[in-house]
Design a protein around this motif. Structure first.
Motif, PDB file in Angstrom:
ATOM      1  N   TRP A  95       0.651  -1.675  -0.697  1.00 35.25           N
ATOM      2  CA  TRP A  95       0.168   0.158  -0.225  1.00 35.25           C
ATOM      3  C   TRP A  95       0.939   1.281  -0.269  1.00 35.25           C
ATOM      4  O   TRP A  95       0.554   2.140  -0.571  1.00 35.25           O
ATOM      5  CB  TRP A  95      -0.971   0.161   1.494  1.00 35.25           C
ATOM      6  N   TYR A  96       1.628   1.776   0.539  1.00 30.56           N
ATOM      7  CA  TYR A  96       2.975   2.290   0.906  1.00 30.56           C
ATOM      8  C   TYR A  96       3.212   3.222  -0.740  1.00 30.56           C
ATOM      9  O   TYR A  96       3.321   4.172  -1.515  1.00 30.56           O
ATOM     10  CB  TYR A  96       3.745   1.748   1.690  1.00 30.56           C
ATOM     11  N   ASP A  97       4.351   1.491  -1.171  1.00 24.99           N
ATOM     12  CA  ASP A  97       4.364   1.960  -2.617  1.00 24.99           C
ATOM     13  C   ASP A  97       3.350   2.402  -3.597  1.00 24.99           C
ATOM     14  O   ASP A  97       3.132   3.122  -4.953  1.00 24.99           O
ATOM     15  CB  ASP A  97       5.006   0.279  -3.011  1.00 24.99           C
ATOM     16  N   TRP A  98       2.003   1.979  -3.326  1.00 29.93           N
ATOM     17  CA  TRP A  98       0.993   2.652  -4.248  1.00 29.93           C
ATOM     18  C   TRP A  98       1.223   3.670  -3.936  1.00 29.93           C
ATOM     19  O   TRP A  98       0.278   4.127  -4.891  1.00 29.93           O
ATOM     20  CB  TRP A  98      -0.036   1.277  -3.809  1.00 29.93           C
ATOM     21  N   ALA A  99       0.608   4.239  -2.923  1.00 28.45           N
ATOM     22  CA  ALA A  99       0.491   5.398  -2.767  1.00 28.45           C
ATOM     23  C   ALA A  99       1.369   6.567  -2.793  1.00 28.45           C
ATOM     24  O   ALA A  99       1.087   7.566  -3.100  1.00 28.45           O
ATOM     25  CB  ALA A  99      -0.540   5.374  -1.111  1.00 28.45           C
ATOM     26  N   LYS A 100       2.336   5.528  -2.667  1.00 30.70           N
ATOM     27  CA  LYS A 100       3.366   7.130  -2.839  1.00 30.70           C
ATOM     28  C   LYS A 100       3.692   7.329  -4.878  1.00 30.70           C
ATOM     29  O   LYS A 100       3.585   7.710  -4.867  1.00 30.70           O
ATOM     30  CB  LYS A 100       5.144   6.703  -2.490  1.00 30.70           C
ATOM     31  N   ASP A 101       3.189   6.181  -5.653  1.00 27.82           N
ATOM     32  CA  ASP A 101       3.241   6.197  -6.644  1.00 27.82           C
ATOM     33  C   ASP A 101       2.411   6.489  -7.155  1.00 27.82           C
ATOM     34  O   ASP A 101       2.538   7.750  -8.256  1.00 27.82           O
ATOM     35  CB  ASP A 101       3.682   4.425  -7.478  1.00 27.82           C
ATOM     36  N   PHE A 102       1.221   6.784  -6.893  1.00 28.87           N
ATOM     37  CA  PHE A 102      -0.579   7.938  -7.042  1.00 28.87           C
ATOM     38  C   PHE A 102      -0.155   9.157  -7.242  1.00 28.87           C
ATOM     39  O   PHE A 102      -0.209   9.921  -6.900  1.00 28.87           O
ATOM     40  CB  PHE A 102      -1.585   7.058  -6.316  1.00 28.87           C
ATOM     41  N   ALA A 157      -0.063  15.662 -10.290  1.00 24.34           N
ATOM     42  CA  ALA A 157       0.027  16.953 -10.365  1.00 24.34           C
ATOM     43  C   ALA A 157      -0.505  17.926  -9.355  1.00 24.34           C
ATOM     44  O   ALA A 157       0.563  18.228  -8.335  1.00 24.34           O
ATOM     45  CB  ALA A 157      -0.925  18.214 -11.395  1.00 24.34           C
ATOM     46  N   ASP A 158      -1.322  17.678  -8.513  1.00 25.73           N
ATOM     47  CA  ASP A 158      -1.337  18.485  -7.224  1.00 25.73           C
ATOM     48  C   ASP A 158      -1.319  17.733  -5.940  1.00 25.73           C
ATOM     49  O   ASP A 158      -0.326  18.313  -5.008  1.00 25.73           O
ATOM     50  CB  ASP A 158      -3.564  18.279  -6.790  1.00 25.73           C
ATOM     51  N   LEU A 159      -1.373  16.564  -5.554  1.00 20.57           N
ATOM     52  CA  LEU A 159      -0.723  15.413  -4.735  1.00 20.57           C
ATOM     53  C   LEU A 159       1.304  15.726  -4.371  1.00 20.57           C
ATOM     54  O   LEU A 159       1.733  15.569  -3.584  1.00 20.57           O
ATOM     55  CB  LEU A 159      -1.312  14.057  -4.090  1.00 20.57           C
ATOM     56  N   SER A 160       1.768  15.469  -5.328  1.00 23.00           N
ATOM     57  CA  SER A 160       3.117  15.556  -5.621  1.00 23.00           C
ATOM     58  C   SER A 160       3.948  16.593  -5.082  1.00 23.00           C
ATOM     59  O   SER A 160       4.546  16.488  -4.549  1.00 23.00           O
ATOM     60  CB  SER A 160       3.767  15.093  -7.226  1.00 23.00           C
ATOM     61  N   PHE A 197      -8.458   8.382  -2.882  1.00 24.21           N
ATOM     62  CA  PHE A 197      -9.483   7.170  -3.286  1.00 24.21           C
ATOM     63  C   PHE A 197     -11.147   7.912  -3.869  1.00 24.21           C
ATOM     64  O   PHE A 197     -11.756   7.749  -5.194  1.00 24.21           O
ATOM     65  CB  PHE A 197     -10.315   6.621  -2.233  1.00 24.21           C
ATOM     66  N   PRO A 198     -11.032   9.484  -3.315  1.00 22.66           N
ATOM     67  CA  PRO A 198     -12.126  10.394  -4.053  1.00 22.66           C
ATOM     68  C   PRO A 198     -11.649  10.383  -5.531  1.00 22.66           C
ATOM     69  O   PRO A 198     -12.673  10.775  -6.450  1.00 22.66           O
ATOM     70  CB  PRO A 198     -11.913  11.171  -3.622  1.00 22.66           C
ATOM     71  N   LYS A 199     -10.087  10.833  -6.302  1.00 22.81           N
ATOM     72  CA  LYS A 199      -9.872  10.937  -6.856  1.00 22.81           C
ATOM     73  C   LYS A 199      -9.711   9.486  -7.639  1.00 22.81           C
ATOM     74  O   LYS A 199      -9.947   9.755  -9.389  1.00 22.81           O
ATOM     75  CB  LYS A 199      -7.884  11.623  -7.166  1.00 22.81           C
ATOM     76  N   LEU A 200     -10.202   8.571  -7.923  1.00 23.79           N
ATOM     77  CA  LEU A 200     -10.504   7.486  -8.806  1.00 23.79           C
ATOM     78  C   LEU A 200     -11.671   7.235  -9.062  1.00 23.79           C
ATOM     79  O   LEU A 200     -12.870   7.236  -8.127  1.00 23.79           O
ATOM     80  CB  LEU A 200     -10.732   6.265  -7.731  1.00 23.79           C
ATOM     81  N   GLY A 206     -14.680   4.894 -10.969  1.00 20.78           N
ATOM     82  CA  GLY A 206     -15.262   2.830 -10.836  1.00 20.78           C
ATOM     83  C   GLY A 206     -14.187   2.221 -11.318  1.00 20.78           C
ATOM     84  O   GLY A 206     -13.576   1.259 -10.368  1.00 20.78           O
ATOM     85  N   ASP A 207     -13.476   2.261 -12.119  1.00 18.66           N
ATOM     86  CA  ASP A 207     -12.865   1.224 -12.998  1.00 18.66           C
ATOM     87  C   ASP A 207     -11.025   0.869 -12.323  1.00 18.66           C
ATOM     88  O   ASP A 207     -10.874   0.150 -12.314  1.00 18.66           O
ATOM     89  CB  ASP A 207     -13.178   1.506 -14.163  1.00 18.66           C
ATOM     90  N   ALA A 208     -11.267   2.107 -11.812  1.00 18.85           N
ATOM     91  CA  ALA A 208      -9.980   2.328 -11.199  1.00 18.85           C
ATOM     92  C   ALA A 208      -9.642   1.980  -9.237  1.00 18.85           C
ATOM     93  O   ALA A 208      -9.173   0.825  -9.421  1.00 18.85           O
ATOM     94  CB  ALA A 208      -9.656   3.971 -11.940  1.00 18.85           C
ATOM     95  N   MET A 209     -11.524   2.065  -9.455  1.00 19.78           N
ATOM     96  CA  MET A 209     -11.413   1.262  -7.833  1.00 19.78           C
ATOM     97  C   MET A 209     -11.604  -0.528  -8.208  1.00 19.78           C
ATOM     98  O   MET A 209     -11.048  -1.491  -7.401  1.00 19.78           O
ATOM     99  CB  MET A 209     -12.684   1.824  -7.546  1.00 19.78           C
ATOM    100  N   HIS A 210     -12.209  -0.635  -9.261  1.00 19.77           N
ATOM    101  CA  HIS A 210     -12.084  -2.230  -9.848  1.00 19.77           C
ATOM    102  C   HIS A 210     -10.937  -2.928  -9.668  1.00 19.77           C
ATOM    103  O   HIS A 210     -10.576  -3.808  -9.364  1.00 19.77           O
ATOM    104  CB  HIS A 210     -13.127  -2.242 -10.746  1.00 19.77           C
ATOM    105  N   LYS A 211      -9.903  -2.240 -11.084  1.00 21.47           N
ATOM    106  CA  LYS A 211      -8.538  -2.523 -10.510  1.00 21.47           C
ATOM    107  C   LYS A 211      -8.227  -2.688  -9.339  1.00 21.47           C
ATOM    108  O   LYS A 211      -7.411  -3.503  -8.741  1.00 21.47           O
ATOM    109  CB  LYS A 211      -7.699  -2.250 -11.876  1.00 21.47           C
ATOM    110  N   LEU A 212      -8.380  -1.970  -8.562  1.00 21.13           N
ATOM    111  CA  LEU A 212      -7.548  -1.401  -7.315  1.00 21.13           C
ATOM    112  C   LEU A 212      -8.203  -2.417  -6.591  1.00 21.13           C
ATOM    113  O   LEU A 212      -6.858  -3.510  -5.717  1.00 21.13           O
ATOM    114  CB  LEU A 212      -7.373  -0.250  -7.048  1.00 21.13           C
ATOM    115  N   GLU A 213      -9.248  -2.762  -6.233  1.00 21.53           N
ATOM    116  CA  GLU A 213      -9.958  -4.134  -5.995  1.00 21.53           C
ATOM    117  C   GLU A 213      -9.325  -5.287  -6.275  1.00 21.53           C
ATOM    118  O   GLU A 213      -9.114  -6.800  -5.160  1.00 21.53           O
ATOM    119  CB  GLU A 213     -11.474  -3.796  -5.301  1.00 21.53           C
ATOM    120  N   ASP A 214      -9.018  -5.499  -7.548  1.00 21.88           N
ATOM    121  CA  ASP A 214      -8.489  -7.331  -8.314  1.00 21.88           C
ATOM    122  C   ASP A 214      -6.699  -7.002  -7.640  1.00 21.88           C
ATOM    123  O   ASP A 214      -6.960  -8.378  -7.168  1.00 21.88           O
ATOM    124  CB  ASP A 214      -7.819  -6.640 -10.061  1.00 21.88           C
ATOM    125  N   ALA A 215      -6.133  -6.160  -7.669  1.00 25.95           N
ATOM    126  CA  ALA A 215      -5.194  -6.385  -7.382  1.00 25.95           C
ATOM    127  C   ALA A 215      -4.555  -6.724  -5.998  1.00 25.95           C
ATOM    128  O   ALA A 215      -3.435  -7.235  -5.587  1.00 25.95           O
ATOM    129  CB  ALA A 215      -3.804  -4.951  -7.867  1.00 25.95           C
TER     130      ALA A 215
END
Length: 145
Positions: free
Chosen positions: A44-51, A56-59, A102-105, A107-116
């Motif tokens: 989760w740390y690596d995923w959140a850091k990468d995201f 642009a805003d979060l970085s 999560f508010p930035k994702l 439905g498709d991105a959330m489904h991909k994340l759930e699968d991962a």
């Protein structure tokens, strides 16, 4: 959608559900040792850091949260956590993910994340054989996690 992750419930500490306890219960229910808990956290740390780096805003505003591993106020102080170090770290990281990413994702991105995430849990099942969890003491019905 966000309720499919152990740290993303809608109710928090103001309603009597301590997120650290929720994460500890999740790790216990999945029979994860501390080494496996850290692998879960690291994913989760690596995923959140990468995201965060790619947004642009979060970085610009949030990347400093990832200056150290693990992130958060308990990152280097486990003296009072009584074996709940990784649940505490995951609670802080999970709060950032649930409330900021999560508010930035869509439905498709959330489904991909759930699968991962589902794949991650399956992969960690194999890890548990080489890193077994210490059994919890049997202290009866009102065991505090």
């Amino acid at each position: 959608m966000a309720g499919h992750f152990p740290f993303a419930g809608k109710r928090g500490t103001r309603y009597g559900l301590a997120p650290r306890s929720t994460m500890a219960a999740f790790f216990e229910a999945h029979d994860m040792s501390e080494a496996v808990q850290e692998k879960y956290y690291k994913w989760w740390y690596d995923w959140a850091k990468d995201f965060t780096e790619k947004d642009a805003d979060l970085s610009f505003t949030m990347i400093r949260r990832f200056d150290s591993y693990p992130m958060g106020q308990h990152a280097h102080h486990a003296f009072h956590l009584n074996g709940k170090y990784w649940p505490s770290c995951m609670d802080e990281l999970g709060s950032y993910i649930a409330n900021t990413i999560f508010p930035k994702l869509d439905g498709d991105a959330m489904h991909k994340l759930e699968d991962a995430h589902h794949k991650l849990l399956k992969d960690l099942e194999a890890e548990k054989a080489s890193n077994p969890r210490e059994p919890s003491p049997d202290v009866g019905l009102f065991r505090h996690i």
